[in-house]
Design a protein around this motif. Structure first.
Motif: not given
Length: 187
Positions: A158-159, A117-118, A135, A155, A138-140, A113
């Motif tokens: 970011t969402n 992702i970003r 939403t 997460v 995705h994960t981190t 994330t």
């Protein structure tokens, strides 16, 4: 509403759902299941699935950690974009892959994330794409020992932030896997 007016199509970008990445990620099993469902839906709708695979010192190309999780397998003809930077567009053929398929909208899922992702969300958006963040797909990993917020907050943040992105001629959105219209237009 993409600024890439000759590209009406959408593509599902599956970013870095690799064994080494997911081994350290929170809620990995749930995210993998959600991404697998998106892949199945995209294929059924005729939406291109584009796989993005990172390599680095921690993920040496060809290693077990570098491979995608066993639940996610690219079908014959689905492109795999190899990258070494966070933004999936940087020093890759992703732009060419998308242009060849008439893609002006990206639906983004995967890991991490707060990194790839970003970077890819912003990279696509600044290049003129409409970009949808899924939403719950995705994960981190937990980097709180180094000062980052807990992964669940990364997460969630970011969402939240992605749901407020705006730019002329482009649409950004953050929607759940149940809400996303893979073949449609965002917003």
């Amino acid at each position: 509403m993409t600024t890439l007016t000759d590209r009406p199509g959408s593509a599902l970008l599956v970013i870095d759902v690799q064994r080494g990445v997911m081994a350290a990620s929170v809620e990995a099993d749930r995210v993998v299941t959600t991404v697998a469902g998106l892949v199945e839906r995209a294929r059924a709708a005729g939406v291109p699935v584009v796989w993005v695979q990172h390599s680095s010192e921690e993920l040496p190309r060809g290693s077990d950690a570098w491979r995608y999780v066993p639940e996610l397998v690219a079908a014959e003809g689905e492109p795999v974009v190899h990258k070494t930077y966070g933004d999936s567009f940087e020093d890759t053929d992703l732009e060419d892959v998308l242009a060849a398929r008439g893609v002006g909208r990206l639906v983004v899922a995967g890991a991490q994330t707060d990194a790839c992702i970003r970077s890819t969300l912003h990279g696509g958006f600044t290049r003129g794409y409409d970009v949808t963040l899924v939403t719950d797909a995705h994960t981190t990993e937990d980097l709180s020992a180094w000062g980052a917020p807990p992964p669940e907050q990364v997460v969630a943040h970011t969402n939240l932030c992605w749901s407020f992105q705006r730019a002329p001629g482009r649409v950004a959105e953050a929607v759940t896997s149940d809400e996303v219209d893979l073949a449609g237009t965002p917003g």
